[in-house]
Design an enzyme around this catalytic site. Structure first.
Site, PDB file in Angstrom:
ATOM      1  N   HIS A 121       0.822  -1.220   0.000  1.00 50.18           N
ATOM      2  CA  HIS A 121       0.000   0.000   0.000  1.00 50.18           C
ATOM      3  C   HIS A 121       0.846   1.256   0.000  1.00 50.18           C
ATOM      4  O   HIS A 121       0.394   2.323   0.420  1.00 50.18           O
ATOM      5  CB  HIS A 121      -0.957  -0.026   1.194  1.00 50.18           C
ATOM      6  CG  HIS A 121      -1.934  -1.164   1.105  1.00 50.18           C
ATOM      7  ND1 HIS A 121      -2.540  -1.716   2.210  1.00 50.18           N
ATOM      8  CD2 HIS A 121      -2.371  -1.883   0.041  1.00 50.18           C
ATOM      9  CE1 HIS A 121      -3.338  -2.710   1.823  1.00 50.18           C
ATOM     10  NE2 HIS A 121      -3.240  -2.833   0.510  1.00 50.18           N
ATOM     11  N   CYS A 129       3.728  13.529  -6.870  1.00 48.88           N
ATOM     12  CA  CYS A 129       2.771  14.247  -7.709  1.00 48.88           C
ATOM     13  C   CYS A 129       1.818  13.241  -8.339  1.00 48.88           C
ATOM     14  O   CYS A 129       2.248  12.207  -8.850  1.00 48.88           O
ATOM     15  CB  CYS A 129       3.531  15.004  -8.814  1.00 48.88           C
ATOM     16  SG  CYS A 129       2.450  15.733 -10.060  1.00 48.88           S
ATOM     17  N   CYS A 164       2.666  20.408  -6.697  1.00 47.53           N
ATOM     18  CA  CYS A 164       3.924  19.907  -7.262  1.00 47.53           C
ATOM     19  C   CYS A 164       4.793  21.086  -7.741  1.00 47.53           C
ATOM     20  O   CYS A 164       4.323  21.944  -8.489  1.00 47.53           O
ATOM     21  CB  CYS A 164       3.614  18.983  -8.445  1.00 47.53           C
ATOM     22  SG  CYS A 164       5.090  18.462  -9.339  1.00 47.53           S
ATOM     23  N   CYS A 167       5.141  20.700 -11.800  1.00 46.13           N
ATOM     24  CA  CYS A 167       4.058  20.864 -12.790  1.00 46.13           C
ATOM     25  C   CYS A 167       2.804  21.503 -12.200  1.00 46.13           C
ATOM     26  O   CYS A 167       1.812  21.708 -12.896  1.00 46.13           O
ATOM     27  CB  CYS A 167       3.705  19.500 -13.396  1.00 46.13           C
ATOM     28  SG  CYS A 167       2.775  18.426 -12.281  1.00 46.13           S
ATOM     29  N   SER A 206      -6.089  -8.349   9.964  1.00 44.58           N
ATOM     30  CA  SER A 206      -7.432  -8.950  10.015  1.00 44.58           C
ATOM     31  C   SER A 206      -7.687  -9.769   8.754  1.00 44.58           C
ATOM     32  O   SER A 206      -8.700 -10.455   8.643  1.00 44.58           O
ATOM     33  CB  SER A 206      -8.488  -7.841  10.156  1.00 44.58           C
ATOM     34  OG  SER A 206      -8.444  -6.982   9.015  1.00 44.58           O
TER      35      SER A 206
HETATM   36  N1  APR Z   1      -0.357  -8.217  18.011  1.00 51.31           N
HETATM   37  C1  APR Z   1      -1.101  -9.064  17.247  1.00 51.31           C
HETATM   38  N2  APR Z   1      -2.244  -8.685  16.613  1.00 51.31           N
HETATM   39  C2  APR Z   1      -2.631  -7.399  16.748  1.00 51.31           C
HETATM   40  C3  APR Z   1      -1.914  -6.466  17.537  1.00 51.31           C
HETATM   41  C4  APR Z   1      -0.734  -6.927  18.175  1.00 51.31           C
HETATM   42  N3  APR Z   1       0.021  -6.113  18.936  1.00 51.31           N
HETATM   43  N4  APR Z   1      -2.573  -5.272  17.483  1.00 51.31           N
HETATM   44  C5  APR Z   1      -3.661  -5.469  16.689  1.00 51.31           C
HETATM   45  N5  APR Z   1      -3.699  -6.730  16.264  1.00 51.31           N
HETATM   46  C6  APR Z   1      -4.633  -7.343  15.307  1.00 51.31           C
HETATM   47  C7  APR Z   1      -6.063  -6.890  15.432  1.00 51.31           C
HETATM   48  O1  APR Z   1      -6.783  -7.759  16.296  1.00 51.31           O
HETATM   49  C8  APR Z   1      -6.564  -6.995  13.981  1.00 51.31           C
HETATM   50  O2  APR Z   1      -7.109  -8.287  13.724  1.00 51.31           O
HETATM   51  O3  APR Z   1      -4.211  -6.904  14.037  1.00 51.31           O
HETATM   52  C9  APR Z   1      -5.307  -6.830  13.139  1.00 51.31           C
HETATM   53  C10 APR Z   1      -5.263  -5.499  12.410  1.00 51.31           C
HETATM   54  O4  APR Z   1      -6.288  -5.530  11.437  1.00 51.31           O
HETATM   55  P1  APR Z   1      -6.700  -4.184  10.653  1.00 51.31           P
HETATM   56  O5  APR Z   1      -6.862  -3.083  11.647  1.00 51.31           O
HETATM   57  O6  APR Z   1      -7.821  -4.535   9.756  1.00 51.31           O
HETATM   58  O7  APR Z   1      -5.389  -3.818   9.804  1.00 51.31           O
HETATM   59  P2  APR Z   1      -4.922  -4.487   8.455  1.00 51.31           P
HETATM   60  O8  APR Z   1      -5.266  -5.929   8.395  1.00 51.31           O
HETATM   61  O9  APR Z   1      -3.498  -4.126   8.275  1.00 51.31           O
HETATM   62  O10 APR Z   1      -5.790  -3.689   7.355  1.00 51.31           O
HETATM   63  C11 APR Z   1      -5.499  -3.945   6.002  1.00 51.31           C
HETATM   64  O11 APR Z   1      -6.964  -2.127   5.393  1.00 51.31           O
HETATM   65  O12 APR Z   1      -7.736   0.041   5.701  1.00 51.31           O
HETATM   66  C12 APR Z   1      -6.900  -0.765   4.936  1.00 51.31           C
HETATM   67  O13 APR Z   1      -5.007   0.048   3.827  1.00 51.31           O
HETATM   68  C13 APR Z   1      -5.466  -0.310   5.092  1.00 51.31           C
HETATM   69  O14 APR Z   1      -3.480  -1.668   4.989  1.00 51.31           O
HETATM   70  C14 APR Z   1      -4.744  -1.541   5.611  1.00 51.31           C
HETATM   71  C15 APR Z   1      -5.670  -2.677   5.221  1.00 51.31           C
END
Ligand code: APR
Length: 267
Positions: A121, A129, A164, A167, A206
């Site tokens: 990401h 830009c 930018c 441009c 997640s």
């Molecule tokens: N150790 C282990 N697990 C953790 C910890 C920790 N210290 N802290 C949080 N978590 C878990 C949470 O329970 C959750 O399931 O990490 C997960 C984070 O999930 P999200 O908040 O959904 O983040 P992510 O999976 O990176 O999201 C993916 O979604 O919004 C977009 O671009 C954004 O890159 C991001 C993408």
């Protein structure tokens, strides 16, 4: 699928692996003080993600001004790598980890010493830009890129929507927003890394956002062992050989320490 709460089963898996690839999400950075997105108190529990689309950023100077304020606050906190980031860097230095595929934009894997990092990401450490009127979801800039401090210097000089210098186009952090295509080649680079892995660690995600989450899912579907280290259940738990319910900063360091000093198995 084995379920565990301690680090020992993960150490046992790491001991037999020579080409580990880590797939990380915002959860690996929460112990650095950076909120994740979907946990209680996460970013999307406080803001509406629909307000942060690429199209809205292009269309509205007010959306851009708010985004710069949020980015300024983020970097003022000066987040540092935590023990989980360092453990993955140690595993790479020990010759057991091939690289990290991350959804995160904070650059903390590199700051911890990881050298092979695919940022699905993008990165908030740079700005770029994106042109005057980019097509839907596709940055169309002149090629200008700089560190984020370039933008903050302009913000501090009172500009709310830095343009930018080459441009006059719109400037955005070099990240991928909702409704924006991934940067060319990134997904292929991630798939190549994961395709050669003999163990995939999914840490702090997640595993709900695609195409990113499709990467560990595909690896597991083609027979690569998947270990998930996460605070809560994920949709891919059933595909995993091991699920460790726990904090990344508590699980990864002892598991890595248990194997990093031992000779890696034949590649
Ligand atoms: N150790 C282990 N697990 C953790 C910890 C920790 N210290 N802290 C949080 N978590 C878990 C949470 O329970 C959750 O399931 O990490 C997960 C984070 O999930 P999200 O908040 O959904 O983040 P992510 O999976 O990176 O999201 C993916 O979604 O919004 C977009 O671009 C954004 O890159 C991001 C993408």
């Amino acid at each position: 699928m084995d379920k565990a709460t301690g680090w020992q089963p993960l150490a046992a898996l790491l001991a037999t692996a020579a080409r580990v690839v880590a797939f990380t999400g915002a959860g690996i950075s929460t112990e650095s003080g950076i909120p994740d997105f979907r946990s209680p108190g996460g970013v999307w529990t406080r803001y509406d993600p629909r307000d942060f689309t690429f199209a809205k950023y292009v269309a509205s100077a007010e959306v851009r001004a708010r985004a710069w304020r949020m980015r300024r606050e983020f970097w003022q906190a000066d987040p540092q790598p935590n023990a989980a980031h360092r453990a993955l860097a140690d595993l790479e230095a020990a010759g057991r980890l091939r690289g990290v595929v991350t959804q995160n934009i904070d650059g903390l894997h590199q700051a911890a010493g990881s050298t092979t990092v695919v940022e699905l990401h993008g990165t908030s450490r740079q700005v770029m830009c994106i042109g005057h009127a980019p097509r839907v979801g596709t940055p169309d800039g002149c090629g200008f890129r700089s560190g984020y401090r370039w933008a903050f210097d302009h913000i501090d000089d009172g500009e709310t929507d830095p343009r930018c210098p080459q441009c006059g186009g719109i400037v955005k952090s070099a990240t991928v927003s909702f409704g924006q295509n991934l940067f060319p080649g990134v997904l292929d680079a991630a798939a190549a890394l994961l395709g050669d892995a003999d163990l995939v660690l999914a840490v702090g995600s997640s595993l709900q956002v695609y195409p990113a989450a499709g990467l560990p899912a595909s690896a597991a579907a083609t027979g690569t062992p998947l270990a998930i280290i996460n605070d809560e259940a994920t949709p891919l738990d059933a595909l995993a050989s091991l699920v460790v319910r726990g904090r990344a900063g508590a699980v990864l360091p002892p598991a890595v320490a248990a194997v990093a000093c031992r000779t890696a198995p034949q590649q």
